[in-house]
Design an enzyme around this catalytic site. Structure first.
Site, mmCIF file in Angstrom:
data_model
loop_
_atom_site.group_PDB
_atom_site.id
_atom_site.type_symbol
_atom_site.label_atom_id
_atom_site.label_comp_id
_atom_site.label_asym_id
_atom_site.label_seq_id
_atom_site.Cartn_x
_atom_site.Cartn_y
_atom_site.Cartn_z
ATOM 1 N N ASP A 180 0.847 -1.188 0.000
ATOM 2 C CA ASP A 180 0.000 0.000 0.000
ATOM 3 C C ASP A 180 0.886 1.242 0.000
ATOM 4 O O ASP A 180 2.046 1.194 0.407
ATOM 5 C CB ASP A 180 -0.896 0.002 1.246
ATOM 6 C CG ASP A 180 -2.069 0.964 1.129
ATOM 7 O OD1 ASP A 180 -3.140 0.511 0.684
ATOM 8 O OD2 ASP A 180 -1.913 2.136 1.467
ATOM 9 N N HIS A 182 0.340 3.762 1.874
ATOM 10 C CA HIS A 182 0.144 4.439 3.148
ATOM 11 C C HIS A 182 0.905 3.798 4.302
ATOM 12 O O HIS A 182 1.383 2.659 4.211
ATOM 13 C CB HIS A 182 -1.345 4.482 3.488
ATOM 14 C CG HIS A 182 -2.173 5.202 2.471
ATOM 15 N ND1 HIS A 182 -2.789 4.547 1.434
ATOM 16 C CD2 HIS A 182 -2.459 6.522 2.324
ATOM 17 C CE1 HIS A 182 -3.442 5.437 0.685
ATOM 18 N NE2 HIS A 182 -3.258 6.631 1.204
ATOM 19 N N SER A 274 -5.201 11.179 1.994
ATOM 20 C CA SER A 274 -5.766 9.898 2.422
ATOM 21 C C SER A 274 -5.035 9.303 3.619
ATOM 22 O O SER A 274 -5.589 8.445 4.307
ATOM 23 C CB SER A 274 -5.752 8.906 1.256
ATOM 24 O OG SER A 274 -4.473 8.832 0.657
#
Length: 340
Positions: A180, A182, A274
């Site tokens: 990911d 993140h 995000s």
């Protein structure tokens, strides 16, 4: 009986042969007069990639087969991402300048001035990118400009009069998810605690309590670049696991009956990307616990860090009920430095 390694080798060999034959057929159909010269001149590889899928009976099967072959034999994923060591995936944006990148100085100055006029403190927080925190997983080194970008961004903040929080050490222990773009929730918690320490926050005991609710498999946003479809049983990258967190407002539990008469003003606003907006990473909740104050989360997904700040400066949330502090989360890859 064949060992797992032998079975994988057989699968890769058969798959490679099938796709290669289909690619050769498509290449000949597309340009028969150039088939032989293309093999030595380099055009075969490019035409092979663009025509092999149409030469197979099922386009879906062919795409998945090619993705599996590419991952198994060449350790590559689809365009838009880069496969590093040990199955780590990085967005291509960490090796180039994203379309949403910009010089942050004009907006930093504008936001500070407009917020200060309302008695609000601006606190920018720059997050290091995944390729920095996990440089040991990269398949190759990045440019010197990218390697120096985070330190240069902190220098920029200091030059503009901000207290620049270096979040690299806070994120190092947990860092990012393998599949990911993140951070791990635990990295978000470490940054929230470091920020609270910088701000001198002294939260009331148990004002906000964050607790773990166990772990779940997590399909990261970069896994789409490594999809192998029906071949996933043979060739696939492993999923991450993520811990789920919940933050409880203990003070609110005791004062629900007075809620209609309470001051609805929220002392901290969170603006960003995000990293902050997605509940999976729980940055909002960790900030509440670390600061001991409620947080209004106005971060947005898919717009980078600058558009959400511009939206906030003209928003009714700001002008109707200004907070004490605005935390502005900015991933470093969106920062375009002068001369960079």
């Amino acid at each position: 009986m064949l060992s797992d390694h032998q079975q994988n080798m057989c699968f890769a060999s058969l798959l490679g042969l099938a796709v290669a034959l289909a690619g050769w057929q498509g290449h000949r159909a597309a340009a028969p007069e150039q088939a032989l010269t293309g093999l030595t001149g380099g055009s075969y590889q490019r035409q092979y990639e663009s025509t092999f899928a149409d030469a197979l009976p099922s386009r879906g099967w062919s795409v998945e087969a090619y993705a599996a072959l590419r991952l198994a034999l060449f350790k590559e994923v689809a365009e838009g991402a880069v496969l590093g060591r040990d199955g780590w995936i990085f967005t291509a944006e960490e090796f180039e300048t994203p379309a949403l990148a910009e010089d942050p100085v004009p907006l930093l100055r504008q936001a500070r001035a407009e917020l200060a006029a309302l008695g609000v403190q601006l606190v920018p927080v720059i997050l290091p990118d995944k390729a920095r925190v996990h440089a040991d997983r990269l398949p190759y080194r990045r440019s010197a400009a990218l390697q120096n970008r985070y330190a240069a961004a902190l220098d920029l903040l200091r030059a503009e009069g901000f207290a620049a929080l270096d979040t690299r050490s806070a994120m190092q222990a947990h860092g990012f998810l393998r599949g990911d773009t993140h951070w791990q929730p635990e990295a978000a918690r470490a940054v929230a605690e470091a920020l609270a320490q910088q701000l001198g926050a002294k939260p009331a005991e148990d004002a906000f309590v964050t607790q773990s609710n166990g772990q779940d498999p997590f399909r990261g946003d970069l896994m789409v670049f490594a999809e192998t479809g029906r071949f996933a049983d043979w060739v696939a990258l492993p999923l991450d696991r993520i811990t789920r967190y919940e933050t409880l407002d203990k003070a609110a539990d005791a004062t629900d009956a007075m809620a209609l008469f309470a001051d609805t003003r929220v002392p901290v606003a969170l603006i960003g990307t995000s990293y902050s907006a997605k509940a999976d990473f729980h940055f909002e909740g960790f900030l509440k616990s670390a600061l001991g104050q409620d947080v209004l989360n106005l971060a947005q997904i898919g717009k980078g860090p600058f558009a959400p700040m511009r939206d906030y400066l003209t928003s009714p949330e700001l002008h109707g009920s200004p907070p004490d502090i605005v935390i502005w989360e900015i991933p470093e890859r969106y920062i375009l430095l002068q001369g960079g």
